[in-house]
Design a protein around this motif. Structure first.
Motif, PDB file in Angstrom:
ATOM      1  N   ARG A 154      -4.319   0.162 -19.435  1.00  0.00           N
ATOM      2  CA  ARG A 154      -3.667   1.153 -20.299  1.00  0.00           C
ATOM      3  C   ARG A 154      -4.039   2.574 -19.884  1.00  0.00           C
ATOM      4  NH1 ARG A 154      -5.398   3.530 -25.292  1.00  0.00           N
ATOM      5  NH2 ARG A 154      -3.674   4.099 -26.667  1.00  0.00           N
ATOM      6  N   ASP A 155      -5.326   2.801 -19.605  1.00  0.00           N
ATOM      7  CA  ASP A 155      -5.758   4.145 -19.220  1.00  0.00           C
ATOM      8  C   ASP A 155      -5.179   4.549 -17.875  1.00  0.00           C
ATOM      9  OD1 ASP A 155      -7.187   4.284 -21.532  1.00  0.00           O
ATOM     10  OD2 ASP A 155      -9.151   3.943 -20.619  1.00  0.00           O
ATOM     11  N   ARG A 156      -5.155   3.608 -16.929  1.00  0.00           N
ATOM     12  CA  ARG A 156      -4.598   3.907 -15.603  1.00  0.00           C
ATOM     13  C   ARG A 156      -3.113   4.235 -15.702  1.00  0.00           C
ATOM     14  NH1 ARG A 156      -2.240   0.152 -12.377  1.00  0.00           N
ATOM     15  NH2 ARG A 156      -3.371  -1.622 -13.261  1.00  0.00           N
ATOM     16  N   VAL A 157      -2.369   3.454 -16.450  1.00  0.00           N
ATOM     17  CA  VAL A 157      -0.931   3.689 -16.620  1.00  0.00           C
ATOM     18  C   VAL A 157      -0.678   5.032 -17.293  1.00  0.00           C
ATOM     19  CG1 VAL A 157       1.088   2.924 -17.938  1.00  0.00           C
ATOM     20  CG2 VAL A 157      -0.221   1.279 -16.595  1.00  0.00           C
ATOM     21  N   ASN A 158      -1.441   5.340 -18.323  1.00  0.00           N
ATOM     22  CA  ASN A 158      -1.235   6.605 -19.025  1.00  0.00           C
ATOM     23  C   ASN A 158      -1.507   7.803 -18.127  1.00  0.00           C
ATOM     24  OD1 ASN A 158      -0.440   5.597 -21.547  1.00  0.00           O
ATOM     25  ND2 ASN A 158      -2.557   5.201 -22.135  1.00  0.00           N
ATOM     26  N   LEU A 159      -2.494   7.680 -17.237  1.00  0.00           N
ATOM     27  CA  LEU A 159      -2.785   8.788 -16.340  1.00  0.00           C
ATOM     28  C   LEU A 159      -1.680   8.969 -15.311  1.00  0.00           C
ATOM     29  CD1 LEU A 159      -4.760  11.000 -15.699  1.00  0.00           C
ATOM     30  CD2 LEU A 159      -6.064   9.401 -14.281  1.00  0.00           C
ATOM     31  N   VAL A 160      -1.122   7.859 -14.796  1.00  0.00           N
ATOM     32  CA  VAL A 160       0.021   7.967 -13.875  1.00  0.00           C
ATOM     33  C   VAL A 160       1.200   8.616 -14.589  1.00  0.00           C
ATOM     34  CG1 VAL A 160       1.729   6.666 -12.550  1.00  0.00           C
ATOM     35  CG2 VAL A 160      -0.687   6.038 -12.415  1.00  0.00           C
ATOM     36  N   ASN A 161       1.482   8.205 -15.815  1.00  0.00           N
ATOM     37  CA  ASN A 161       2.575   8.822 -16.572  1.00  0.00           C
ATOM     38  C   ASN A 161       2.342  10.308 -16.785  1.00  0.00           C
ATOM     39  OD1 ASN A 161       4.731   6.993 -17.241  1.00  0.00           O
ATOM     40  ND2 ASN A 161       3.289   5.834 -18.491  1.00  0.00           N
ATOM     41  N   ALA A 162       1.085  10.686 -17.034  1.00  0.00           N
ATOM     42  CA  ALA A 162       0.782  12.107 -17.226  1.00  0.00           C
ATOM     43  C   ALA A 162       1.018  12.906 -15.954  1.00  0.00           C
ATOM     44  CB  ALA A 162      -0.662  12.272 -17.686  1.00  0.00           C
ATOM     45  N   TRP A 168      -6.221   7.356 -10.481  1.00  0.00           N
ATOM     46  CA  TRP A 168      -7.382   7.264 -11.371  1.00  0.00           C
ATOM     47  C   TRP A 168      -8.624   7.844 -10.712  1.00  0.00           C
ATOM     48  CZ3 TRP A 168      -8.185   6.272 -16.364  1.00  0.00           C
ATOM     49  CH2 TRP A 168      -9.490   6.052 -16.777  1.00  0.00           C
ATOM     50  N   GLN A 169      -8.876   7.456  -9.468  1.00  0.00           N
ATOM     51  CA  GLN A 169     -10.076   7.922  -8.780  1.00  0.00           C
ATOM     52  C   GLN A 169     -10.067   9.436  -8.567  1.00  0.00           C
ATOM     53  OE1 GLN A 169     -12.297   5.417  -9.217  1.00  0.00           O
ATOM     54  NE2 GLN A 169     -13.072   5.836  -7.173  1.00  0.00           N
ATOM     55  N   GLU A 170      -8.884   9.997  -8.354  1.00  0.00           N
ATOM     56  CA  GLU A 170      -8.796  11.426  -8.064  1.00  0.00           C
ATOM     57  C   GLU A 170      -8.664  12.303  -9.295  1.00  0.00           C
ATOM     58  OE1 GLU A 170      -9.036  13.206  -5.178  1.00  0.00           O
ATOM     59  OE2 GLU A 170      -9.761  11.308  -4.339  1.00  0.00           O
ATOM     60  N   HIS A 171      -8.110  11.773 -10.373  1.00  0.00           N
ATOM     61  CA  HIS A 171      -7.744  12.647 -11.491  1.00  0.00           C
ATOM     62  C   HIS A 171      -8.263  12.199 -12.843  1.00  0.00           C
ATOM     63  CE1 HIS A 171      -5.087  15.089  -9.018  1.00  0.00           C
ATOM     64  NE2 HIS A 171      -4.666  13.973  -8.473  1.00  0.00           N
ATOM     65  N   GLU A 172      -9.133  11.191 -12.909  1.00  0.00           N
ATOM     66  CA  GLU A 172      -9.654  10.746 -14.200  1.00  0.00           C
ATOM     67  C   GLU A 172     -10.738  11.720 -14.644  1.00  0.00           C
ATOM     68  OE1 GLU A 172     -11.793   9.466 -17.239  1.00  0.00           O
ATOM     69  OE2 GLU A 172     -12.811   9.019 -15.366  1.00  0.00           O
ATOM     70  N   THR A 173     -10.298  12.778 -15.311  1.00  0.00           N
ATOM     71  CA  THR A 173     -11.231  13.808 -15.786  1.00  0.00           C
ATOM     72  C   THR A 173     -11.310  13.854 -17.293  1.00  0.00           C
ATOM     73  OG1 THR A 173      -9.469  15.472 -15.736  1.00  0.00           O
ATOM     74  CG2 THR A 173     -10.866  15.277 -13.785  1.00  0.00           C
ATOM     75  N   VAL A 174     -10.360  13.190 -17.986  1.00  0.00           N
ATOM     76  CA  VAL A 174     -10.334  13.180 -19.449  1.00  0.00           C
ATOM     77  C   VAL A 174     -10.389  11.747 -19.919  1.00  0.00           C
ATOM     78  CG1 VAL A 174      -9.015  13.737 -21.516  1.00  0.00           C
ATOM     79  CG2 VAL A 174      -8.969  15.290 -19.564  1.00  0.00           C
ATOM     80  N   ARG A 175     -11.351  11.424 -20.768  1.00  0.00           N
ATOM     81  CA  ARG A 175     -11.438  10.094 -21.356  1.00  0.00           C
ATOM     82  C   ARG A 175     -10.399   9.981 -22.463  1.00  0.00           C
ATOM     83  NH1 ARG A 175     -13.891   6.119 -18.521  1.00  0.00           N
ATOM     84  NH2 ARG A 175     -15.824   6.867 -17.594  1.00  0.00           N
ATOM     85  N   PHE A 176      -9.554   8.954 -22.381  1.00  0.00           N
ATOM     86  CA  PHE A 176      -8.539   8.777 -23.401  1.00  0.00           C
ATOM     87  C   PHE A 176      -9.165   8.193 -24.654  1.00  0.00           C
ATOM     88  CE2 PHE A 176      -6.204   8.609 -19.419  1.00  0.00           C
ATOM     89  CZ  PHE A 176      -5.239   9.564 -19.660  1.00  0.00           C
ATOM     90  N   GLY A 177      -8.696   8.626 -25.812  1.00  0.00           N
ATOM     91  CA  GLY A 177      -9.182   8.096 -27.064  1.00  0.00           C
ATOM     92  C   GLY A 177     -10.528   8.679 -27.439  1.00  0.00           C
ATOM     93  N   SER A 210       0.840  -1.193   0.000  1.00  0.00           N
ATOM     94  CA  SER A 210       0.000   0.000   0.000  1.00  0.00           C
ATOM     95  C   SER A 210       0.875   1.242   0.000  1.00  0.00           C
ATOM     96  CB  SER A 210      -0.945   0.017   1.202  1.00  0.00           C
ATOM     97  OG  SER A 210      -0.229  -0.029   2.422  1.00  0.00           O
ATOM     98  N   VAL A 211       0.272   2.347  -0.437  1.00  0.00           N
ATOM     99  CA  VAL A 211       0.967   3.629  -0.414  1.00  0.00           C
ATOM    100  C   VAL A 211       0.125   4.626   0.365  1.00  0.00           C
ATOM    101  CG1 VAL A 211       2.260   3.310  -2.548  1.00  0.00           C
ATOM    102  CG2 VAL A 211      -0.039   4.273  -2.652  1.00  0.00           C
ATOM    103  N   VAL A 212       0.812   5.552   1.039  1.00  0.00           N
ATOM    104  CA  VAL A 212       0.165   6.584   1.841  1.00  0.00           C
ATOM    105  C   VAL A 212       0.437   7.923   1.174  1.00  0.00           C
ATOM    106  CG1 VAL A 212      -0.045   7.623   4.121  1.00  0.00           C
ATOM    107  CG2 VAL A 212       0.482   5.178   3.902  1.00  0.00           C
ATOM    108  N   VAL A 213      -0.631   8.661   0.893  1.00  0.00           N
ATOM    109  CA  VAL A 213      -0.543   9.821   0.008  1.00  0.00           C
ATOM    110  C   VAL A 213      -1.335  10.997   0.582  1.00  0.00           C
ATOM    111  CG1 VAL A 213      -1.216  10.673  -2.292  1.00  0.00           C
ATOM    112  CG2 VAL A 213      -0.276   8.367  -2.048  1.00  0.00           C
ATOM    113  N   GLN A 214      -0.903  12.193   0.267  1.00  0.00           N
ATOM    114  CA  GLN A 214      -1.722  13.387   0.429  1.00  0.00           C
ATOM    115  C   GLN A 214      -1.717  14.142  -0.898  1.00  0.00           C
ATOM    116  OE1 GLN A 214       0.005  15.260   4.060  1.00  0.00           O
ATOM    117  NE2 GLN A 214      -1.987  14.829   5.016  1.00  0.00           N
ATOM    118  N   ILE A 215      -2.763  14.892  -1.143  1.00  0.00           N
ATOM    119  CA  ILE A 215      -2.853  15.670  -2.382  1.00  0.00           C
ATOM    120  C   ILE A 215      -3.042  17.136  -2.010  1.00  0.00           C
ATOM    121  CG2 ILE A 215      -4.171  16.106  -4.476  1.00  0.00           C
ATOM    122  CD1 ILE A 215      -4.866  13.177  -4.594  1.00  0.00           C
ATOM    123  N   TYR A 216      -2.153  17.969  -2.545  1.00  0.00           N
ATOM    124  CA  TYR A 216      -2.209  19.407  -2.272  1.00  0.00           C
ATOM    125  C   TYR A 216      -2.258  20.153  -3.591  1.00  0.00           C
ATOM    126  CZ  TYR A 216      -0.887  24.062  -0.609  1.00  0.00           C
ATOM    127  OH  TYR A 216      -0.867  25.412  -0.330  1.00  0.00           O
TER     128      TYR A 216
END
Length: 427
Positions: free
Chosen positions: A347-355, A411-420, A261-267
């Protein structure tokens, strides 16, 4: 059957679309980036072939049934409506019949391509071919044999996806029967007239490689086979401190050995990875105890993320998420769950992490504390299988778990653009 006059609605084909329609090869393709007009080219070619082959049967396919139903069929019926072409849709058999020409259109997903054997076809067209198996195309080539057809034709449209079988068949090793049009980026005046900054928006949402592929239409290697090619220690690794005023995000990958698991904050949109928890042969409750040991019960609250499969019943009769919820409720901790009903496409999840690691315009939105050694190893070492876009999970069993957990959160926090273009029509 009387001769039928093709009655297009005011369709001003873009240069690449015009070239595609004019191609006389038996098998032809339209390769283009987002917004290049692939969907419209596909639909207009269907209309033309239906009227050139009155009374005959053709097939329109897509990689999956949901894609066929939600994108391809919707776009096709819009063109029929706008062109004043009368038709009937038999939903039980999934067949369209054009009333003026008597032509039949079989609507089929091609993921289970052995089912495509059978009826002779006058023509066929496939949407998003790079997501379809090569076997589907080969089966359809074998069905293109209607002796009463005026013009036999097989065609497809797609977005580049590396040097895959589509690239080899239509471009690298194309025979005399094959033709392809490579659409140019920024060509679609219809999109730009409505959304002038369409491509600039994508530049900030995509990583550099994905931007080149999806927006510029380039054929690329997958960054030497590395999944997270946008990661760089120089820009993505820096010491982090917990902010007690912000909620703590905890994302899990429910693997028995190791439990990760990872522990994260978003600012202000920046994803800050504070720590990782990696436990050998551990239970979900063991992970909860370790989280409490390191972070206590954050006053601003805890938000739990993870794999949708964690909602499945375990041998104890409880789901992983119910165990976590029970743990924090027993301690009076403020907590909530943000878990999807189904996991996003890899593929979509990986691309969003890369972005988030580094977008095409050079922005960095994800930083990781250097003590997260296993996560950093994932981002540097997780690779694709040879000659594939499938992630290699066998080479090192410790790899992929932490990057997967992080990916579910991002993905849950930043999936605002549908790829393709799978969910909307872009001419």
């Amino acid at each position: 059957m009387p001769k039928v006059t093709f009655r297009p609605f005011p369709y001003r084909p873009l240069p690449s679309q015009k070239k595609f329609h004019g191609c006389t090869a038996r098998f032809k393709g339209f390769s283009g980036p987002i917004g290049s007009g692939k969907s419209m080219a596909l639909c207009q070619e269907v209309v033309r072939l239906c009227h050139e082959n009155p009374g005959r049967t053709g097939l329109v396919g897509a990689p999956t049934y949901p894609m066929l139903r939600d994108a391809t069929l919707t776009a096709l019926m819009e063109v029929f409506h706008d062109s004043n072409i009368p038709y009937e849709l038999n939903r039980s058999e999934f067949v369209l019949t054009l009333k003026d020409s008597g032509s039949r259109i079989l609507l089929r997903s091609v993921d289970e391509f052995e089912r495509l054997r059978g009826t002779n076809l006058a023509w066929f067209g496939i949407d998003e071919l790079t997501y379809a198996p090569e076997g589907a195309w080969l089966r359809l080539e074998g069905r293109l044999r209607d002796p009463k057809a005026t013009r036999l034709s097989g065609f497809a449209v797609w977005t580049p996806k590396g040097f895959d079988w589509v690239y080899r068949k239509f471009i690298a090793n194309a025979g005399a029967a094959y033709g392809v049009v490579l659409a140019k980026p920024f060509e679609n005046e219809h999109v730009l007239s409505r959304v002038p900054d369409f491509y600039e928006r994508l530049r900030s949402s995509y990583d550099e490689n994905f931007y080149r592929q999806e927006v510029l239409g380039d054929y690329l290697n997958s960054r030497g086979g590395m999944v997270y090619g946008a990661f760089g220690r120089d820009v993505n690794v820096a010491a982090q401190e917990i902010d007690p005023a912000l909620p703590v995000f905890w994302a899990l990958d429910f693997n028995v050995d190791p439990m990760c698991s990872v522990v994260v904050q978003i600012y202000r949109g920046e994803v800050r990875v504070l720590d990782e928890i990696v436990l050998g042969r551990a239970t979900t409750e063991d992970a909860c105890l370790e989280f409490e040991k390191r972070f206590g019960l954050p006053g601003a609250g805890i938000v739990i993320y993870g794999d949708a499969s964690g909602a499945a019943m375990q041998t104890s009769g409880y789901t992983d998420y119910s165990i976590i919820g029970t743990f924090f409720r027993a301690r009076g901790a403020k907590h909530s769950m943000k878990v999807p009903k189904a996991n996003p496409a890899v593929r979509d999840r990986v691309n969003l992490v890369n972005a988030k690691l580094r977008s095409a315009n050079g922005e960095t939105g994800l930083v990781i504390d250097p003590k997260c050694r296993e996560l950093i190893a994932d981002l540097e070492q997780v690779a694709y299988k040879e000659n594939s876009l499938a992630i290699d999970k066998e080479k090192d069993r410790r790899r992929t778990h932490l990057s997967d957990a992080l990916g579910y959160l991002v993905w849950q926090e930043h999936e605002t653009v549908r790829f393709g273009e799978r969910n909307r029509r872009l001419f």
